[in-house]
Scaffold this active site. Structure first.
Site, mmCIF file in Angstrom:
data_model
loop_
_atom_site.group_PDB
_atom_site.id
_atom_site.type_symbol
_atom_site.label_atom_id
_atom_site.label_comp_id
_atom_site.label_asym_id
_atom_site.label_seq_id
_atom_site.Cartn_x
_atom_site.Cartn_y
_atom_site.Cartn_z
ATOM 1 N N ASP A 53 32.578 -52.446 5.551
ATOM 2 C CA ASP A 53 31.757 -51.307 5.151
ATOM 3 C C ASP A 53 32.190 -50.097 5.972
ATOM 4 O O ASP A 53 31.870 -49.986 7.159
ATOM 5 C CB ASP A 53 30.279 -51.620 5.393
ATOM 6 C CG ASP A 53 29.362 -50.476 4.976
ATOM 7 O OD1 ASP A 53 29.869 -49.437 4.497
ATOM 8 O OD2 ASP A 53 28.136 -50.618 5.140
ATOM 9 N N LEU A 54 32.913 -49.184 5.342
ATOM 10 C CA LEU A 54 33.448 -48.030 6.059
ATOM 11 C C LEU A 54 32.368 -47.034 6.467
ATOM 12 O O LEU A 54 32.636 -46.117 7.244
ATOM 13 C CB LEU A 54 34.505 -47.324 5.205
ATOM 14 C CG LEU A 54 35.833 -48.073 5.084
ATOM 15 C CD1 LEU A 54 36.695 -47.443 4.001
ATOM 16 C CD2 LEU A 54 36.582 -48.080 6.398
ATOM 17 N N SER A 78 43.413 -35.616 -1.824
ATOM 18 C CA SER A 78 43.197 -34.996 -3.132
ATOM 19 C C SER A 78 43.518 -33.511 -3.040
ATOM 20 O O SER A 78 43.335 -32.890 -1.992
ATOM 21 C CB SER A 78 41.735 -35.173 -3.574
ATOM 22 O OG SER A 78 41.456 -34.379 -4.718
ATOM 23 N N TYR A 95 24.371 -27.650 2.235
ATOM 24 C CA TYR A 95 25.216 -28.745 1.761
ATOM 25 C C TYR A 95 25.623 -28.525 0.309
ATOM 26 O O TYR A 95 24.823 -28.121 -0.531
ATOM 27 C CB TYR A 95 24.458 -30.072 1.876
ATOM 28 C CG TYR A 95 25.212 -31.261 1.303
ATOM 29 C CD1 TYR A 95 26.186 -31.918 2.045
ATOM 30 C CD2 TYR A 95 24.943 -31.716 0.008
ATOM 31 C CE1 TYR A 95 26.870 -33.004 1.514
ATOM 32 C CE2 TYR A 95 25.623 -32.805 -0.523
ATOM 33 C CZ TYR A 95 26.585 -33.444 0.233
ATOM 34 O OH TYR A 95 27.271 -34.514 -0.296
#
Length: 265
Positions: free
Chosen positions: A6-7, A88, A119
């Site tokens: 789980d990164l 990307s 955000y």
């Protein structure tokens, strides 16, 4: 062998790396391709903004913890180890001036990294992709200086359907997505081509951070490409490296590679 990692959780990354190392298997490459793509504001288990936590910090730590295995395998086999960060072209759209804050950002908004104020999911995703490129440049230069036979690359796989669908997330966007899909996006096989090239091609040479010929670079469509100005900023790269170590609880400078592996972590 399938192993879970789980990164979004640093304890999980460290446990995964320790479990892998205990198996004494060769490791020729690491492809960092897990991704959170333009999601609503959320924090990881460790209290970090989710895009930055998974897309950058999780991979930074994973590579750090596995570097000893990569270096040892490369030394024993004579085959260059490879680290590939899947980035990307969206890295061009990172924060410039964050809503509700006074100062412009030089690509990565370190001061408000985990804050909800101002955000923006597109900017947050782009910021993490910029970090992927800066990490690859910095890591490749450090590996070269250490004498380790391991190279690092950042790759733009092409516009993916998930990216386009999130960009077109507005009334009528679904119709536009159906019209554009296939014309603007790549199939999984096409998207994987540049990643596979950077992992597997012998003697791969591309542009360095400054644009000169060197051992690591930003690739797209199976060719080296020049990334954005912030992605080639050595001061920003150093700041990102230092801040990544701090956020992960590492001693300053402990993530630097050496010919015998990585210290600290």
């Amino acid at each position: 062998t399938v192993m879970a990692c789980d990164l979004a959780c640093t304890d999980s990354v460290r446990a995964f790396a320790a479990a892998f190392s205990s198996k004494a298997m060769p490791l020729h490459g690491v492809v960092c391709c897990a991704g959170v793509i333009m999601q609503p504001y959320a924090l990881s288990r460790d209290g970090r903004e989710m895009h930055f936590a998974v897309n950058h910090l999780g991979h930074f730590l994973l590579v750090n913890q596995l570097m000893g295995e990569l270096i040892c395998t490369a030394a024993a086999s004579g085959i260059q180890g490879r680290i590939v960060n899947v980035a990307s072209n969206m890295h061009h759209f990172t924060y410039r001036v964050r809503r509700g804050t006074a100062k412009p950002s030089r690509g990565i908004d370190f001061i408000n990294l985990d804050e909800e104020q101002g955000y923006n999911s597109t900017n947050a995703y782009a910021q993490s992709k910029l970090a992927n490129i800066l990490h690859a440049w910095s890591l490749n230069e450090r590996l070269r200086d250490s004498g380790a036979n391991v190279g690092a690359f950042a790759v733009h796989p092409g516009l993916l359907g998930a990216e386009l669908k999130n960009v077109l997330n507005f009334p009528g966007g679904g119709l536009l997505f159906q019209l554009a899909k296939g014309r603007m996006t790549k199939t999984p096989e096409q998207a994987a081509a540049t990643v596979v090239l950077c992992v597997a091609r012998d003697g791969l040479v591309g542009t360095s951070r400054t644009g000169d010929q060197g051992g690591g670079c930003y690739y797209a469509d199976c060719n080296p490409r020049r990334s954005s100005l912030p992605a080639r900023d050595p001061r920003l790269a150093r700041n990102l490296w230092d801040e990544s170590e701090r956020l992960l609880g590492m001693e300053p400078g402990s993530a630097a590679p050496s010919g015998g592996g990585l210290g600290g972590g």
